[in-house]
Design an enzyme around this catalytic site. Structure first.
Site, PDB file in Angstrom:
ATOM      1  N   ASN A  74      27.792   3.065   1.339  1.00  0.00           N
ATOM      2  CA  ASN A  74      27.283   3.228  -0.022  1.00  0.00           C
ATOM      3  C   ASN A  74      26.178   2.209  -0.223  1.00  0.00           C
ATOM      4  O   ASN A  74      26.438   1.017  -0.388  1.00  0.00           O
ATOM      5  CB  ASN A  74      28.420   3.022  -1.034  1.00  0.00           C
ATOM      6  CG  ASN A  74      28.011   3.370  -2.451  1.00  0.00           C
ATOM      7  OD1 ASN A  74      26.834   3.403  -2.790  1.00  0.00           O
ATOM      8  ND2 ASN A  74      28.994   3.626  -3.300  1.00  0.00           N
ATOM      9  N   LYS A 112      27.585  -1.385   0.861  1.00  0.00           N
ATOM     10  CA  LYS A 112      29.044  -1.452   0.899  1.00  0.00           C
ATOM     11  C   LYS A 112      29.545  -0.493   1.961  1.00  0.00           C
ATOM     12  O   LYS A 112      28.962   0.574   2.160  1.00  0.00           O
ATOM     13  CB  LYS A 112      29.638  -1.059  -0.460  1.00  0.00           C
ATOM     14  CG  LYS A 112      29.227  -1.933  -1.622  1.00  0.00           C
ATOM     15  CD  LYS A 112      29.796  -1.393  -2.924  1.00  0.00           C
ATOM     16  CE  LYS A 112      29.307  -2.171  -4.130  1.00  0.00           C
ATOM     17  NZ  LYS A 112      29.821  -1.599  -5.400  1.00  0.00           N
ATOM     18  N   ARG A 165      26.712   7.966   0.821  1.00  0.00           N
ATOM     19  CA  ARG A 165      26.287   8.311  -0.525  1.00  0.00           C
ATOM     20  C   ARG A 165      24.768   8.414  -0.511  1.00  0.00           C
ATOM     21  O   ARG A 165      24.074   7.483  -0.112  1.00  0.00           O
ATOM     22  CB  ARG A 165      26.712   7.241  -1.518  1.00  0.00           C
ATOM     23  CG  ARG A 165      26.157   7.482  -2.933  1.00  0.00           C
ATOM     24  CD  ARG A 165      26.363   6.265  -3.811  1.00  0.00           C
ATOM     25  NE  ARG A 165      25.729   6.444  -5.106  1.00  0.00           N
ATOM     26  CZ  ARG A 165      25.089   5.471  -5.756  1.00  0.00           C
ATOM     27  NH1 ARG A 165      24.975   4.256  -5.217  1.00  0.00           N
ATOM     28  NH2 ARG A 165      24.552   5.701  -6.941  1.00  0.00           N
ATOM     29  N   HIS A 197      25.019   9.451 -10.402  1.00  0.00           N
ATOM     30  CA  HIS A 197      26.341   8.817 -10.473  1.00  0.00           C
ATOM     31  C   HIS A 197      27.453   9.861 -10.427  1.00  0.00           C
ATOM     32  O   HIS A 197      28.573   9.610 -10.881  1.00  0.00           O
ATOM     33  CB  HIS A 197      26.491   7.984 -11.759  1.00  0.00           C
ATOM     34  CG  HIS A 197      25.690   6.726 -11.775  1.00  0.00           C
ATOM     35  ND1 HIS A 197      25.200   6.181 -12.948  1.00  0.00           N
ATOM     36  CD2 HIS A 197      25.272   5.917 -10.778  1.00  0.00           C
ATOM     37  CE1 HIS A 197      24.523   5.083 -12.677  1.00  0.00           C
ATOM     38  NE2 HIS A 197      24.563   4.897 -11.356  1.00  0.00           N
ATOM     39  N   GLY A 235      26.893  -0.216 -15.140  1.00  0.00           N
ATOM     40  CA  GLY A 235      26.698  -1.310 -14.204  1.00  0.00           C
ATOM     41  C   GLY A 235      25.236  -1.683 -14.192  1.00  0.00           C
ATOM     42  O   GLY A 235      24.571  -1.692 -15.225  1.00  0.00           O
ATOM     43  N   ARG A 255      16.205  -1.009 -15.625  1.00  0.00           N
ATOM     44  CA  ARG A 255      15.573   0.259 -15.984  1.00  0.00           C
ATOM     45  C   ARG A 255      15.598   0.454 -17.496  1.00  0.00           C
ATOM     46  O   ARG A 255      16.595   0.157 -18.145  1.00  0.00           O
ATOM     47  CB  ARG A 255      16.277   1.423 -15.288  1.00  0.00           C
ATOM     48  CG  ARG A 255      15.877   1.596 -13.833  1.00  0.00           C
ATOM     49  CD  ARG A 255      16.767   2.605 -13.130  1.00  0.00           C
ATOM     50  NE  ARG A 255      17.886   1.958 -12.479  1.00  0.00           N
ATOM     51  CZ  ARG A 255      18.862   2.599 -11.848  1.00  0.00           C
ATOM     52  NH1 ARG A 255      18.863   3.912 -11.802  1.00  0.00           N
ATOM     53  NH2 ARG A 255      19.837   1.934 -11.273  1.00  0.00           N
ATOM     54  N   ASP A 299      21.935  -9.391 -15.393  1.00  0.00           N
ATOM     55  CA  ASP A 299      23.380  -9.554 -15.233  1.00  0.00           C
ATOM     56  C   ASP A 299      24.034  -9.751 -16.600  1.00  0.00           C
ATOM     57  O   ASP A 299      23.757 -10.748 -17.280  1.00  0.00           O
ATOM     58  CB  ASP A 299      23.668 -10.746 -14.322  1.00  0.00           C
ATOM     59  CG  ASP A 299      25.122 -10.832 -13.895  1.00  0.00           C
ATOM     60  OD1 ASP A 299      26.007 -10.665 -14.758  1.00  0.00           O
ATOM     61  OD2 ASP A 299      25.379 -11.065 -12.701  1.00  0.00           O
ATOM     62  N   MET A 300      24.888  -8.825 -16.990  1.00  0.00           N
ATOM     63  CA  MET A 300      25.529  -8.905 -18.303  1.00  0.00           C
ATOM     64  C   MET A 300      26.331 -10.182 -18.465  1.00  0.00           C
ATOM     65  O   MET A 300      26.402 -10.753 -19.565  1.00  0.00           O
ATOM     66  CB  MET A 300      26.418  -7.681 -18.519  1.00  0.00           C
ATOM     67  CG  MET A 300      27.098  -7.619 -19.873  1.00  0.00           C
ATOM     68  SD  MET A 300      25.930  -7.522 -21.269  1.00  0.00           S
ATOM     69  CE  MET A 300      25.469  -5.781 -21.198  1.00  0.00           C
ATOM     70  N   ARG A 301      26.940 -10.683 -17.403  1.00  0.00           N
ATOM     71  CA  ARG A 301      27.716 -11.914 -17.503  1.00  0.00           C
ATOM     72  C   ARG A 301      26.838 -13.088 -17.905  1.00  0.00           C
ATOM     73  O   ARG A 301      27.211 -13.901 -18.766  1.00  0.00           O
ATOM     74  CB  ARG A 301      28.403 -12.203 -16.160  1.00  0.00           C
ATOM     75  CG  ARG A 301      29.471 -11.192 -15.758  1.00  0.00           C
ATOM     76  CD  ARG A 301      29.840 -11.301 -14.305  1.00  0.00           C
ATOM     77  NE  ARG A 301      28.716 -10.994 -13.437  1.00  0.00           N
ATOM     78  CZ  ARG A 301      28.778 -10.891 -12.115  1.00  0.00           C
ATOM     79  NH1 ARG A 301      29.941 -11.092 -11.513  1.00  0.00           N
ATOM     80  NH2 ARG A 301      27.713 -10.606 -11.402  1.00  0.00           N
ATOM     81  N   GLY A 331      30.603  -1.871 -13.036  1.00  0.00           N
ATOM     82  CA  GLY A 331      30.811  -3.317 -13.107  1.00  0.00           C
ATOM     83  C   GLY A 331      30.954  -3.859 -14.517  1.00  0.00           C
ATOM     84  O   GLY A 331      31.816  -4.702 -14.798  1.00  0.00           O
ATOM     85  N   ILE A 332      30.115  -3.384 -15.439  1.00  0.00           N
ATOM     86  CA  ILE A 332      30.199  -3.830 -16.832  1.00  0.00           C
ATOM     87  C   ILE A 332      31.385  -3.165 -17.522  1.00  0.00           C
ATOM     88  O   ILE A 332      32.175  -3.824 -18.203  1.00  0.00           O
ATOM     89  CB  ILE A 332      28.886  -3.516 -17.579  1.00  0.00           C
ATOM     90  CG1 ILE A 332      27.717  -4.291 -16.968  1.00  0.00           C
ATOM     91  CG2 ILE A 332      29.022  -3.856 -19.064  1.00  0.00           C
ATOM     92  CD1 ILE A 332      26.356  -3.895 -17.521  1.00  0.00           C
ATOM     93  N   GLU A 374      34.116  -2.000 -16.362  1.00  0.00           N
ATOM     94  CA  GLU A 374      35.424  -2.404 -15.848  1.00  0.00           C
ATOM     95  C   GLU A 374      35.775  -3.853 -16.172  1.00  0.00           C
ATOM     96  O   GLU A 374      36.957  -4.198 -16.243  1.00  0.00           O
ATOM     97  CB  GLU A 374      35.457  -2.217 -14.326  1.00  0.00           C
ATOM     98  CG  GLU A 374      35.314  -0.763 -13.886  1.00  0.00           C
ATOM     99  CD  GLU A 374      34.941  -0.623 -12.419  1.00  0.00           C
ATOM    100  OE1 GLU A 374      35.101  -1.615 -11.669  1.00  0.00           O
ATOM    101  OE2 GLU A 374      34.477   0.458 -12.027  1.00  0.00           O
ATOM    102  N   GLU A 413      34.000   4.799  -5.230  1.00  0.00           N
ATOM    103  CA  GLU A 413      33.221   5.934  -4.742  1.00  0.00           C
ATOM    104  C   GLU A 413      33.543   6.277  -3.299  1.00  0.00           C
ATOM    105  O   GLU A 413      33.396   7.427  -2.882  1.00  0.00           O
ATOM    106  CB  GLU A 413      31.724   5.630  -4.889  1.00  0.00           C
ATOM    107  CG  GLU A 413      31.251   5.557  -6.328  1.00  0.00           C
ATOM    108  CD  GLU A 413      29.799   5.152  -6.451  1.00  0.00           C
ATOM    109  OE1 GLU A 413      29.037   5.866  -7.121  1.00  0.00           O
ATOM    110  OE2 GLU A 413      29.441   4.109  -5.872  1.00  0.00           O
TER     111      GLU A 413
END
Length: 406
Positions: free
Chosen positions: A7, A14, A93, A183, A213, A244, A286-288, A334-335, A337, A388
């Site tokens: 992936n 991954k 993928r 997706h 994510g 994006r 990065d949202m974090r 990622g976000i 979850e 996935e």
């Protein structure tokens, strides 16, 4: 069968070796070994985990996804996976299948050429997959069959009113311009896992899935099929994402080209790689990091988060209308979850439709499956971490069996 799954993201690769056959129940696959190569294009970070749980972690210069795949093959070789046909097939993928691929497909020279020809429609994704595929073909030749599993396949049954653009019909047909959606592998996983968790037959599902994510998309699913999705001809359409822009005025690229003295191609790159959370915050995709910056008073980080959540909420509202209501909203990616804060902000103000978060439950569900709505909520809210590789492996097995029977 043992299936090696790749992936590829824009800067990650991954992989996982999955053991299963065509009769293996969903969720009971064997996950044998796995790993990830991050920050490809420079000094990359590698983490490979074997069957005992022992891990190899190191950094190495990895210029592209082809070299990353070669590094994976070398490691698998030390474990004996590449001897005596230990790997039965490799599943990849591939983000964009364009007008050519409507199901998982055995990869040959013709298929490679067709994927290459539409790579401009998925600027950040198809080329990395192609590099990994070509590295495998150099290593194995035709000894191990390889299968492309396309993100666009899941959305192929959308009704015309959803997949067509309101442009001249002759241009649509001539250039195959329609909303493909992406997706799909992730949305299919959330659908199938939800059906198992709730004992709901696929044909009776009516849900909204959110893959949030670095890339983000939503899907309206009815009767086990995608009836609409937020991404379109390319993965740039739809929700605000890490780098994006998502939906903007169609004239904006031309406007930027004229005012900034850049080409249309450069304007498109700007919307793909320098916009979204990164562009608004001026700080990070990065949202974090943005949530941490917001907690310290950074107003641009706060605005970026607010815009992100607002646009997801609007999409949920649109799909509630398209579906005539929904039994569940599902957060993945990622976000989706891992960020209770973002989930809570997206759902805030949706009480009118019975979509109410139980904040105590929400805070406990981080990176795990869970139900986060209040007990008597009319619309259920779930978190389902997406894998996935399971969908890719299952589709690869089906393709290989179908091919053997042909």
């Amino acid at each position: 069968m043992k299936i090696l799954v790749f992936n590829c993201g824009s800067s990650t690769l991954k992989f996982k070796v999955v053991g299963l056959d065509q009769d293996t129940p969903f969720g009971q696959e064997q996950e044998l070994v796995w790993g990830i190569v991050e920050k490809i294009g420079g000094e990359a970070m590698l983490k490979f985990v074997d069957e005992t749980g022992s891990s190899l972690e190191e950094t190495a210069s990895i210029p592209d996804h082809g070299r990353a795949a070669e590094r994976v093959f070398d490691w698998l070789g030390t474990l004996g996976y590449l001897k005596s046909k230990e790997i039965d097939g490799v599943g990849y993928r591939v983000v964009h299948g364009g007008p050519h691929f409507f199901e998982p497909t055995l990869i040959d020279d013709r298929v490679l050429g067709a994927i290459e020809a539409i790579s401009h429609l998925a600027l950040l994704h198809n080329h990395p997959s192609l590099k990994a595929i070509r590295a495998a073909r150099v290593r194995f030749g035709s000894e191990i069959p390889m299968v492309g599993v396309f993100d666009t396949t899941f959305h192929l049954n959308m009704p015309e009113r959803a997949y067509r653009y309101p442009i001249p019909l002759e241009l649509t047909e001539k250039h195959h311009i329609w909303r493909y959606g992406f997706h799909g592998i992730a949305h299919q996983y959330m659908l199938e896992r939800y059906a198992i968790m709730t004992s709901t037959p696929l044909e009776k599902t009516r849900i909204i899935t959110l893959q949030l994510g670095s890339g983000c998309s939503a899907a309206a699913i009815q009767g086990g099929c995608s009836i609409d999705t937020s991404m379109g001809l390319t993965p740039l359409e739809g929700l605000m994402m890490g780098t994006r822009s998502g939906d903007v005025d169609p004239h904006l690229p031309n406007f930027l080209a004229q005012r900034e003295g850049i080409s249309l191609g450069e304007a498109e790159i700007l919307l793909n790689t320098k916009s979204g959370l990164l562009g608004v915050s001026g700080l990070s995709q990065d949202m974090r990091e943005l949530l941490e910056a917001e907690s310290k008073g950074n107003e641009w980080a706060s605005l970026a988060i607010e815009m992100f959540c607002y646009r997801v909420k609007k999409q949920i509202g649109a799909y509630l209308a398209a579906l005539g209501g929904a039994e569940a909203i599902i957060f993945g990616g990622g976000i989706g979850e891992n960020s209770p804060t973002v989930r809570s902000r997206i759902c805030a103000g949706m009480e009118w439709c019975g979509m109410i978060v139980d904040e105590a439950r929400n805070e406990r569900v981080i990176g795990i499956e869970g139900k986060i709505n209040i007990e008597d909520g009319k619309v259920h809210i779930y978190v389902i971490p997406v894998d996935e590789s399971i969908i890719i492996a299952r589709n690869t097995v089906r393709c290989l069996i179908k091919s053997a029977k042909a």
